[in-house]
Design a protein around this motif. Sequence first.
Motif: not given
Length: 204
Positions: A91-110
């Motif tokens: 969650l901290a990574l998602a808050a710091l860099d949303r673009e990188l977060f979505w490169k590393l994951t996807n909705l299905t994984t979530i």
Amino acid sequence: MNGWRLFGVLAALLVAMSLVLLAMYGWDIEGIRLVIRATARTSLLLFVLAFTASALVELAPGGITRWQRRNRRYLGVSFAASHFIHLAAILALAALDRELFWKLTNLTTIVLAGTAYLFIAAMTVTSFDRTAAWLGPRSWRRLHLIGGWYIWISFAVAIGKRVPLDRFYWPMAALVLAAAAVRLLAMARRNQRQAKLRAPSIPA
């Protein structure tokens, strides 16, 4: 080292490990990603110890495996602590860099990971005597059986996707497969023993 003291020591070590990594590599994306990777590994180890505790006593009874089964609850709660630190770092990574977060994951994984966290939370809450008694032994066994295997599948999928990309994940994949093999072998042995007990005896 047993019981809640074991959990306290393990939880303190997990927090200390995370803080040391952040202190060494910075409270930024690099440090947070290191915490994510480190807690993924500690979570896997603690999960396997809890997941295989009863099965290992069945297959190889001894002092270590009996200690492992005796502390299965506390190893499981320690796994939950590790994995919620892991979630906090994500969650901290998602808050710091949303673009990188979505490169590393996807909705299905979530969605799949979110379901695993729901199981972890439910299994942790019912790891206390009072809540376990409230749930009842049959429902408790069903929850922990289904939840344990769902979490195993989550690890298998997450690690399996990375095995072709990095040989570093091979030992982790072997550990995941070994955990399932131990559980299935122990189940087969128990079923075989119960079948012998149910078999009618032939009079002499």
